[in-house]
Design a protein around this motif. Structure first.
Motif, short mmCIF file in Angstrom:
data_model
loop_
_atom_site.label_atom_id
_atom_site.label_comp_id
_atom_site.label_asym_id
_atom_site.label_seq_id
_atom_site.Cartn_x
_atom_site.Cartn_y
_atom_site.Cartn_z
N ASN A 14 0.83 -1.21 0.00
CA ASN A 14 0.00 0.00 0.00
C ASN A 14 0.86 1.26 0.00
OD1 ASN A 14 -2.33 -1.51 -0.02
ND2 ASN A 14 -2.73 -1.31 2.18
N ASP A 15 1.98 1.23 0.73
CA ASP A 15 2.89 2.37 0.75
C ASP A 15 3.40 2.69 -0.64
OD1 ASP A 15 2.78 3.13 3.37
OD2 ASP A 15 4.56 2.03 4.00
N ARG A 16 3.83 1.66 -1.35
CA ARG A 16 4.34 1.86 -2.72
C ARG A 16 3.26 2.43 -3.63
NH1 ARG A 16 7.01 -3.13 -1.60
NH2 ARG A 16 5.34 -4.29 -2.65
N GLU A 20 3.33 6.22 -5.35
CA GLU A 20 3.20 6.42 -6.80
C GLU A 20 1.98 7.27 -7.12
OE1 GLU A 20 2.72 3.79 -10.92
OE2 GLU A 20 3.20 2.79 -9.03
N ALA A 21 0.87 7.00 -6.43
CA ALA A 21 -0.36 7.77 -6.67
C ALA A 21 -0.18 9.22 -6.24
CB ALA A 21 -1.52 7.13 -5.90
N ALA A 27 1.43 16.06 -8.99
CA ALA A 27 1.95 16.66 -10.22
C ALA A 27 0.89 17.49 -10.92
CB ALA A 27 2.47 15.58 -11.16
N THR A 28 -0.38 17.11 -10.74
CA THR A 28 -1.46 17.85 -11.41
C THR A 28 -2.22 18.78 -10.47
OG1 THR A 28 -2.92 15.94 -11.05
CG2 THR A 28 -1.80 16.07 -13.18
N ILE A 38 -5.79 10.62 -3.87
CA ILE A 38 -4.60 9.78 -3.81
C ILE A 38 -4.98 8.34 -3.50
CG2 ILE A 38 -2.47 9.33 -2.53
CD1 ILE A 38 -2.24 12.38 -2.15
N ALA A 39 -5.87 8.16 -2.53
CA ALA A 39 -6.30 6.82 -2.14
C ALA A 39 -7.01 6.12 -3.30
CB ALA A 39 -7.23 6.89 -0.93
N ALA A 40 -7.88 6.86 -3.99
CA ALA A 40 -8.62 6.27 -5.12
C ALA A 40 -7.66 5.83 -6.22
CB ALA A 40 -9.62 7.28 -5.67
N ARG A 41 -6.66 6.67 -6.51
CA ARG A 41 -5.70 6.33 -7.55
C ARG A 41 -4.84 5.13 -7.15
NH1 ARG A 41 -3.42 10.26 -11.96
NH2 ARG A 41 -2.24 8.74 -13.16
#
Length: 213
Positions: A14-16, A20-21, A27-28, A38-41
């Protein structure tokens, strides 16, 4: 211990995914990125996320520490290479590929933990060692500083054409975008080589990146 092992493996996975998310969302969306996005991604439930991290700040602090750990690993791998130039190339390329500077928008918005401070110091020491070694070998242009290299990594590690096409679902252009990115990285690395003319302006101070935090 045996029962804790699966939970530990899941937490690392989950951390990884979260890191990444977070890089892609930040970035956007910048510092206004929501934990929900972030969680959804990442494919992680928001409820389980808040069971592990009490606040948004705590999550971001953890992600920053993880990201700094990747900077450190890339630098250590670079220093392990015998050739000073190839070692620097490995570090810069690896750091760009995992979007090392993508968490930059968080600068000044969260409190720096002791872990973050220690890892930042270690990362800076290792990057300086890579740069010093390349200078001593005469392969890196003399006017390039550690801060220059870190800024280069950060700028090239931001939202790339690869990620933009990924968001659009344009898998047909993924290979072409990846090739274009590799070319830009190669162009930037060539600009670091000794033998070029002088860089404009004065070298950035060693505390420039740290000051924004």
């Amino acid at each position: 211990m045996a029962r804790r092992a699966p939970r530990y493996a899941e937490a690392k996975h989950n951390d990884r995914a979260l890191l990444e998310a977070a890089r892609k969302v930040l970035a956007t969306d910048g510092a206004h990125a929501s934990v929900a996005a972030i969680a959804a991604r990442a494919g992680v439930g928001i409820a389980s996320l808040y069971r592990r991290y009490r606040t948004k700040e705590e999550l971001f602090q953890h992600l920053c520490a993880l990201s700094l750990g990747q900077w450190i690993q890339a630098a250590e791998e670079g220093l392990a290479q015998d050739d000073p130039w190839e070692g620097l190339v490995h570090y810069v390329t690896a750091a760009i590929e995992f979007s090392a500077g993508a968490l930059g928008p968080l600068a000044g918005t969260i409190e720096i933990t002791d872990e973050m401070a220690a890892k930042f110091t270690r990362s800076d020491e290792l990057t300086r060692a890579l740069v010093d070694r390349a200078h001593e070998a005469g392969v890196l242009r003399a006017d390039v500083t550690t801060v220059d290299v870190s800024l280069l990594v950060e700028q090239l590690g931001k939202s790339s054409l690869v990620e933009q096409f990924e968001v659009q679902g344009r898998t047909d252009l993924a290979e072409a975008a990846a090739n274009a990115r590799h070319r830009v990285i190669a162009i930037a690395l060539d600009g670091l080589r000794a033998g070029h003319g002088s860089l404009p302006g004065s070298p950035p101070g060693p505390g420039l990146l740290a000051e924004r935090w």
